[in-house]
Design a protein around this motif. Structure first.
Motif, PDB file in Angstrom:
ATOM      1  N   LEU A  16       0.953  -1.255  -0.221  1.00 29.72           N
ATOM      2  CA  LEU A  16      -0.121   0.135   0.176  1.00 29.72           C
ATOM      3  C   LEU A  16       0.868   1.163  -0.190  1.00 29.72           C
ATOM      4  CD1 LEU A  16      -2.856  -1.172   2.670  1.00 29.72           C
ATOM      5  CD2 LEU A  16      -2.841  -1.080   0.101  1.00 29.72           C
ATOM      6  N   ILE A  17       1.934   1.213   0.254  1.00 29.47           N
ATOM      7  CA  ILE A  17       3.072   2.217   0.459  1.00 29.47           C
ATOM      8  C   ILE A  17       2.799   3.226  -0.574  1.00 29.47           C
ATOM      9  CG2 ILE A  17       5.147   2.924   0.675  1.00 29.47           C
ATOM     10  CD1 ILE A  17       5.696   0.568   2.761  1.00 29.47           C
ATOM     11  N   PRO A  18       3.077   2.734  -1.906  1.00 32.16           N
ATOM     12  CA  PRO A  18       2.957   3.676  -3.171  1.00 32.16           C
ATOM     13  C   PRO A  18       1.618   4.384  -3.248  1.00 32.16           C
ATOM     14  CG  PRO A  18       4.055   1.591  -3.748  1.00 32.16           C
ATOM     15  CD  PRO A  18       3.473   1.442  -2.343  1.00 32.16           C
ATOM     16  N   PHE A  19       0.677   3.534  -2.894  1.00 31.85           N
ATOM     17  CA  PHE A  19      -0.622   4.254  -2.893  1.00 31.85           C
ATOM     18  C   PHE A  19      -0.886   5.507  -1.771  1.00 31.85           C
ATOM     19  CE2 PHE A  19      -1.660   0.145  -4.822  1.00 31.85           C
ATOM     20  CZ  PHE A  19      -2.114   0.485  -6.072  1.00 31.85           C
ATOM     21  N   ILE A  20      -0.458   5.251  -0.807  1.00 30.08           N
ATOM     22  CA  ILE A  20      -0.602   5.872   0.333  1.00 30.08           C
ATOM     23  C   ILE A  20       0.380   7.285   0.191  1.00 30.08           C
ATOM     24  CG2 ILE A  20      -0.008   6.345   2.811  1.00 30.08           C
ATOM     25  CD1 ILE A  20      -0.949   3.418   3.207  1.00 30.08           C
ATOM     26  N   TRP A  21       1.853   6.952  -0.255  1.00 25.81           N
ATOM     27  CA  TRP A  21       2.594   7.858  -0.575  1.00 25.81           C
ATOM     28  C   TRP A  21       2.050   9.070  -1.541  1.00 25.81           C
ATOM     29  CZ3 TRP A  21       6.486  10.814   0.818  1.00 25.81           C
ATOM     30  CH2 TRP A  21       7.395  11.347   0.096  1.00 25.81           C
ATOM     31  N   GLY A  22       1.374   8.465  -2.677  1.00 22.94           N
ATOM     32  CA  GLY A  22       0.923   9.128  -3.592  1.00 22.94           C
ATOM     33  C   GLY A  22       0.053  10.146  -3.262  1.00 22.94           C
ATOM     34  N   LEU A  50      -0.521   5.739 -10.470  1.00 21.41           N
ATOM     35  CA  LEU A  50      -1.187   5.187 -11.647  1.00 21.41           C
ATOM     36  C   LEU A  50      -0.463   4.181 -12.191  1.00 21.41           C
ATOM     37  CD1 LEU A  50      -2.171   8.289 -13.353  1.00 21.41           C
ATOM     38  CD2 LEU A  50      -3.684   6.734 -12.029  1.00 21.41           C
ATOM     39  N   PHE A  51       1.187   4.307 -12.010  1.00 20.42           N
ATOM     40  CA  PHE A  51       1.964   3.362 -12.639  1.00 20.42           C
ATOM     41  C   PHE A  51       2.087   2.170 -11.874  1.00 20.42           C
ATOM     42  CE2 PHE A  51       6.025   1.329 -13.032  1.00 20.42           C
ATOM     43  CZ  PHE A  51       6.155   0.886 -14.302  1.00 20.42           C
ATOM     44  N   TYR A  52       2.150   2.256 -10.585  1.00 20.02           N
ATOM     45  CA  TYR A  52       2.078   1.295  -9.620  1.00 20.02           C
ATOM     46  C   TYR A  52       0.772   0.489  -9.443  1.00 20.02           C
ATOM     47  CZ  TYR A  52       2.749  -1.480  -5.236  1.00 20.02           C
ATOM     48  OH  TYR A  52       2.969  -2.462  -4.452  1.00 20.02           O
ATOM     49  N   GLY A  53      -0.351   1.144  -9.672  1.00 10.16           N
ATOM     50  CA  GLY A  53      -1.713   0.644  -9.874  1.00 10.16           C
ATOM     51  C   GLY A  53      -1.700  -0.171 -10.874  1.00 10.16           C
ATOM     52  N   SER A  54      -1.315   0.058 -12.059  1.00 10.72           N
ATOM     53  CA  SER A  54      -1.150  -0.762 -13.094  1.00 10.72           C
ATOM     54  C   SER A  54      -0.600  -2.126 -12.988  1.00 10.72           C
ATOM     55  CB  SER A  54      -0.705  -0.251 -14.579  1.00 10.72           C
ATOM     56  OG  SER A  54      -1.494   0.723 -14.753  1.00 10.72           O
ATOM     57  N   VAL A  55       0.925  -2.032 -12.201  1.00  6.83           N
ATOM     58  CA  VAL A  55       1.488  -3.032 -12.174  1.00  6.83           C
ATOM     59  C   VAL A  55       0.720  -4.088 -11.111  1.00  6.83           C
ATOM     60  CG1 VAL A  55       3.640  -3.767 -10.851  1.00  6.83           C
ATOM     61  CG2 VAL A  55       3.461  -1.864 -12.552  1.00  6.83           C
ATOM     62  N   ILE A  56       0.185  -3.543 -10.174  1.00  6.85           N
ATOM     63  CA  ILE A  56      -0.524  -4.367  -9.248  1.00  6.85           C
ATOM     64  C   ILE A  56      -1.912  -5.103  -9.745  1.00  6.85           C
ATOM     65  CG2 ILE A  56      -1.827  -4.465  -6.816  1.00  6.85           C
ATOM     66  CD1 ILE A  56       1.328  -4.398  -6.744  1.00  6.85           C
ATOM     67  N   LEU A  57      -2.454  -4.530 -10.659  1.00  4.71           N
ATOM     68  CA  LEU A  57      -3.810  -5.234 -11.381  1.00  4.71           C
ATOM     69  C   LEU A  57      -2.996  -6.453 -12.168  1.00  4.71           C
ATOM     70  CD1 LEU A  57      -6.371  -2.615 -12.646  1.00  4.71           C
ATOM     71  CD2 LEU A  57      -6.235  -4.372 -10.679  1.00  4.71           C
ATOM     72  N   SER A  58      -1.825  -5.990 -12.884  1.00  7.49           N
ATOM     73  CA  SER A  58      -1.138  -7.088 -13.608  1.00  7.49           C
ATOM     74  C   SER A  58      -0.867  -8.464 -12.795  1.00  7.49           C
ATOM     75  CB  SER A  58       0.093  -6.665 -14.325  1.00  7.49           C
ATOM     76  OG  SER A  58      -0.512  -5.780 -15.210  1.00  7.49           O
ATOM     77  N   PHE A  59      -0.115  -7.878 -11.539  1.00 10.23           N
ATOM     78  CA  PHE A  59       0.329  -8.843 -10.566  1.00 10.23           C
ATOM     79  C   PHE A  59      -0.693  -9.819  -9.987  1.00 10.23           C
ATOM     80  CE2 PHE A  59       1.179  -9.930  -6.063  1.00 10.23           C
ATOM     81  CZ  PHE A  59       2.165 -10.814  -6.229  1.00 10.23           C
ATOM     82  N   MET A  60      -1.907  -8.956  -9.630  1.00  9.56           N
ATOM     83  CA  MET A  60      -2.976  -9.669  -9.276  1.00  9.56           C
ATOM     84  C   MET A  60      -3.622 -10.629 -10.219  1.00  9.56           C
ATOM     85  SD  MET A  60      -3.039  -9.095  -6.182  1.00  9.56           S
ATOM     86  CE  MET A  60      -4.489 -10.126  -5.669  1.00  9.56           C
ATOM     87  N   SER A  61      -3.563 -10.289 -11.600  1.00 11.71           N
ATOM     88  CA  SER A  61      -4.075 -11.116 -12.623  1.00 11.71           C
ATOM     89  C   SER A  61      -3.128 -12.790 -12.342  1.00 11.71           C
ATOM     90  CB  SER A  61      -3.763 -10.691 -14.113  1.00 11.71           C
ATOM     91  OG  SER A  61      -4.879 -10.144 -14.429  1.00 11.71           O
ATOM     92  N   GLY A  62      -1.925 -12.420 -12.012  1.00 13.18           N
ATOM     93  CA  GLY A  62      -1.189 -13.730 -11.917  1.00 13.18           C
ATOM     94  C   GLY A  62      -1.258 -14.481 -10.795  1.00 13.18           C
ATOM     95  N   VAL A  63      -1.785 -13.728  -9.898  1.00 14.78           N
ATOM     96  CA  VAL A  63      -2.194 -14.430  -8.622  1.00 14.78           C
ATOM     97  C   VAL A  63      -3.569 -15.293  -8.712  1.00 14.78           C
ATOM     98  CG1 VAL A  63      -3.230 -14.158  -6.226  1.00 14.78           C
ATOM     99  CG2 VAL A  63      -1.198 -12.911  -6.857  1.00 14.78           C
TER     100      VAL A  63
END
Length: 150
Positions: A16-22, A50-63
């Motif tokens: 959550l750090i990048p979201f909170i930091w943003g 926005l960048f990290y959110g895209s990365v996390i959505l992609s990561f969660m696809s893998g999960v």
């Protein structure tokens, strides 16, 4: 968060750090200036979210893909298909400027939570999964809302 194993809980909260930091650098001009000077402009405000959110959505696809491996036959095809939706959403819906990208990420994370619930309903996730995902998703959406609505 009773019942959530320590490692996923800590790693989930750290994620959550990048979201909170943003959100914080969006709300505070001084923090934004310090963050820009220290880390660069890509790592403050909505840009990091926005960048990290895209990365996390992609990561969660893998999960979700990993959870889909617990199935077979036509059920497997369905769950593998569902598992790629968050990554496709991030790829196709995060352009067009920070406001529309932020709104689309909010929808993406809400949709991901629906997928989490579907996978949990079919007993493909650990028992504690939804407890963790609801909390993390609420915080992510709240942080993204700072950049979209303030």
């Amino acid at each position: 968060m009773n019942g959530v194993p320590r490692a996923p809980l800590i790693l989930g909260l750290a994620g959550l750090i990048p979201f909170i930091w943003g959100a914080l650098t969006y709300l505070s001009d001084d923090l934004h200036a310090w963050g820009t000077q220290t880390f660069g402009s890509r790592f403050v405000g909505p840009y990091v979210q926005l960048f990290y959110g895209s990365v996390i959505l992609s990561f969660m696809s893998g999960v979700l893909w990993g959870f889909a491996t617990k199935t077979s036959g036509s059920k497997a095809a369905t769950f593998y298909t569902l598992s790629v939706l968050p990554a496709l959403w991030a790829f196709f819906k995060t352009g067009g400027g920070p406001i529309s990208a932020g709104i689309n990420l909010m929808y993406g994370f809400a949709g991901l939570l629906v997928l989490d619930a579907i996978f949990a309903y079919w007993r493909l996730t650990p028992i504690w999964w939804l407890r963790l995902r609801v909390t993390l998703t609420a915080i992510v959406i709240a942080c993204l809302a700072v950049g979209v609505y303030l």
